[in-house]
Design a protein around this motif. Structure first.
Motif, PDB file in Angstrom:
ATOM      1  N   TRP A 176       0.812  -1.217   0.000  1.00  0.00           N
ATOM      2  CA  TRP A 176       0.000   0.000   0.000  1.00  0.00           C
ATOM      3  C   TRP A 176       0.844   1.265   0.000  1.00  0.00           C
ATOM      4  N   LYS A 177       2.052   1.192   0.563  1.00  0.00           N
ATOM      5  CA  LYS A 177       2.953   2.337   0.472  1.00  0.00           C
ATOM      6  C   LYS A 177       3.333   2.595  -0.989  1.00  0.00           C
ATOM      7  N   TYR A 178       3.643   1.534  -1.695  1.00  0.00           N
ATOM      8  CA  TYR A 178       4.028   1.664  -3.113  1.00  0.00           C
ATOM      9  C   TYR A 178       2.850   2.211  -3.929  1.00  0.00           C
ATOM     10  N   ALA A 179       1.653   1.670  -3.682  1.00  0.00           N
ATOM     11  CA  ALA A 179       0.472   2.138  -4.416  1.00  0.00           C
ATOM     12  C   ALA A 179       0.235   3.622  -4.174  1.00  0.00           C
ATOM     13  N   GLN A 180       0.459   4.076  -2.954  1.00  0.00           N
ATOM     14  CA  GLN A 180       0.303   5.499  -2.649  1.00  0.00           C
ATOM     15  C   GLN A 180       1.303   6.344  -3.423  1.00  0.00           C
ATOM     16  N   MET A 181       2.546   5.873  -3.530  1.00  0.00           N
ATOM     17  CA  MET A 181       3.549   6.635  -4.266  1.00  0.00           C
ATOM     18  C   MET A 181       3.194   6.711  -5.747  1.00  0.00           C
ATOM     19  N   VAL A 182       2.711   5.617  -6.279  1.00  0.00           N
ATOM     20  CA  VAL A 182       2.250   5.622  -7.679  1.00  0.00           C
ATOM     21  C   VAL A 182       1.172   6.674  -7.872  1.00  0.00           C
ATOM     22  N   ASP A 183       0.219   6.708  -6.969  1.00  0.00           N
ATOM     23  CA  ASP A 183      -0.905   7.651  -7.090  1.00  0.00           C
ATOM     24  C   ASP A 183      -0.451   9.100  -6.909  1.00  0.00           C
ATOM     25  N   ILE A 184       0.516   9.328  -6.023  1.00  0.00           N
ATOM     26  CA  ILE A 184       1.030  10.694  -5.834  1.00  0.00           C
ATOM     27  C   ILE A 184       1.690  11.197  -7.104  1.00  0.00           C
ATOM     28  N   ARG A 231      -2.583  12.390   6.279  1.00  0.00           N
ATOM     29  CA  ARG A 231      -1.897  11.195   6.769  1.00  0.00           C
ATOM     30  C   ARG A 231      -1.983  10.077   5.738  1.00  0.00           C
ATOM     31  N   ASP A 232      -0.908   9.297   5.659  1.00  0.00           N
ATOM     32  CA  ASP A 232      -0.948   8.160   4.737  1.00  0.00           C
ATOM     33  C   ASP A 232      -1.607   6.947   5.381  1.00  0.00           C
ATOM     34  N   PHE A 233      -1.967   7.062   6.652  1.00  0.00           N
ATOM     35  CA  PHE A 233      -2.522   5.936   7.384  1.00  0.00           C
ATOM     36  C   PHE A 233      -3.741   6.371   8.184  1.00  0.00           C
ATOM     37  N   THR A 234      -4.456   5.386   8.663  1.00  0.00           N
ATOM     38  CA  THR A 234      -5.492   5.602   9.666  1.00  0.00           C
ATOM     39  C   THR A 234      -5.401   4.443  10.647  1.00  0.00           C
ATOM     40  N   VAL A 235      -6.110   4.545  11.747  1.00  0.00           N
ATOM     41  CA  VAL A 235      -6.065   3.497  12.767  1.00  0.00           C
ATOM     42  C   VAL A 235      -7.436   2.838  12.849  1.00  0.00           C
ATOM     43  N   GLU A 236      -7.455   1.514  12.643  1.00  0.00           N
ATOM     44  CA  GLU A 236      -8.693   0.746  12.743  1.00  0.00           C
ATOM     45  C   GLU A 236      -8.479  -0.408  13.704  1.00  0.00           C
ATOM     46  N   ASN A 237      -9.250  -0.425  14.765  1.00  0.00           N
ATOM     47  CA  ASN A 237      -9.149  -1.488  15.774  1.00  0.00           C
ATOM     48  C   ASN A 237      -7.723  -1.652  16.287  1.00  0.00           C
TER      49      ASN A 237
END
Length: 360
Positions: A189-197, A300-306
């Motif tokens: 998901w980090k890589y996918a975010q960089m692609v999208d940026i 933020r590139d993240f969120t917190v779930e559970n």
């Protein structure tokens, strides 16, 4: 007045930047003070330590159980016998997130707490680079705490400038690399975010030249494979990239750009200090603390779930909308952050550093 100024640069360019800027702060505000620099991890004998009027530990995420040990910070074993006071300058907390439970439940280990209390009792002082770090200290019973910002916030040639350096068009953009890439399960998901940026920047700024900096190096112990994959992505998009680790000289590459967007705190700080428009995407509490302390939009590139860190699926949309807002007002939305940085400098940073130099 003799001060021993300790910091802990190893590889990351940002560590070298705040180390240099810490020394520069003493040169600016107390030019008659003799400052000797050293590395926090170096051991010293008590006789040498007691030859100084004050010891200053500068920058970095020192307010953490991992870094406040005698192994990581050997001078701590002499706390009870040291003549000079120990001061913390612009240090921060290393937290995975900034959720209320994370902040309220973080506790220093007993041996760390004992040392911090002893430092305080002997006249030592604590300053923080953001308000989250100040909250962590106060919540653990440390009272003598000042929020002074990062020493790298303060570019002494630019502090009188309150407008962003915007020349009507974004021609060059620097992207700073992701810093939290040790965990392999985050790589997809980090890589996918960089692609999208990259896609977003190419869409919003079709005529701009994109560049990329690896602030902590490419061939790193835990992230080499991921970094090389990012290098391939950059090559595919004809984006030049630079390894600026090992010193702070690589930040000079930023002097010619019109906009920084990325994940590295000190790329953001360097640009903000010089009034170059900048957007920091937060990967943990350090980025959140920086953005919120100077009143900036915190993406933020993240969120917190559970209780778990998961990707922020809206990150790119949030970034696009924020860039639209910045462009609409010619980046003058950043002016309030410059004013806030200057206010913290005058009201908090200057008095804190001068108290150290007066040995009060």
């Amino acid at each position: 007045m003799r001060i021993l100024l300790l910091s802990r640069p190893v590889v990351n360019a940002g560590d070298y930047l705040f180390s240099r800027k810490s020394l520069e702060a003493f040169e600016q505000l107390s030019p008659k003070t003799t400052v000797v620099t050293g590395h926090i991890s170096e051991d010293m004998n008590i006789e040498d330590i007691n030859g100084f009027n004050a010891i200053v530990a500068a920058g970095g995420p020192l307010y953490d159980n991992r870094f406040l040990t005698e192994k990581s910070f050997p001078i701590l074993k002499y706390i009870g016998r040291m003549i000079p006071k120990l001061h913390f300058l612009s240090n921060g907390w290393y937290g995975n997130d900034a959720e209320k439970d994370s902040l309220n439940n973080y506790k220093f280990e007993d041996i760390v707490m004992d040392n911090l209390k002893l430092i305080q009792e002997r006249g030592g002082t604590f300053s923080c680079r953001d308000y989250i770090s100040k909250y962590i200290l106060k919540n653990n019973g440390i009272e003598n705490v000042t929020m002074a910002g990062c020493t790298a916030w303060y570019d002494y040639d630019s502090m009188g400038v309150l407008k962003p350096l915007y020349y009507g068009k974004i021609r060059k953009i620097f992207i700073s690399d992701q810093g939290i890439t040790k965990e392999h399960d985050r790589w997809p998901w980090k890589y996918a975010q960089m692609v999208d940026i990259i896609k977003l920047l190419q869409y919003l700024f079709p005529d701009a030249e994109l560049m990329f900096s690896f602030n902590g190096g490419i061939y790193t112990k835990y992230s080499r494979e991921y970094n090389l994959k990012i290098c391939d992505l950059l090559k595919q998009n004809d984006i030049a990239y630079y390894d600026i680790s090992g010193s702070d000289t690589g930040f000079a590459l930023y002097d010619e750009i019109d906009l920084h967007i990325g994940f590295r705190m000190h790329s953001h700080i360097y640009c903000m200090s010089k009034r170059i428009p900048s957007v920091l995407i937060s990967e943990d509490a350090r980025g959140i603390g920086l953005n919120t302390s100077i009143g900036l939009n915190d993406i933020r590139d993240f969120t917190v779930e559970n209780g778990s860190i998961v990707p922020n699926k809206n990150m790119v949309k949030e970034l696009e909308y924020y860039l639209d807002d910045l462009d609409e007002c010619q980046y003058k939305l950043l002016t309030s952050a410059y004013i806030r940085m200057n206010t913290i400098y005058q009201n908090n940073f200057v008095p804190f550093l001068r108290r150290i130099c007066s040995n009060d």
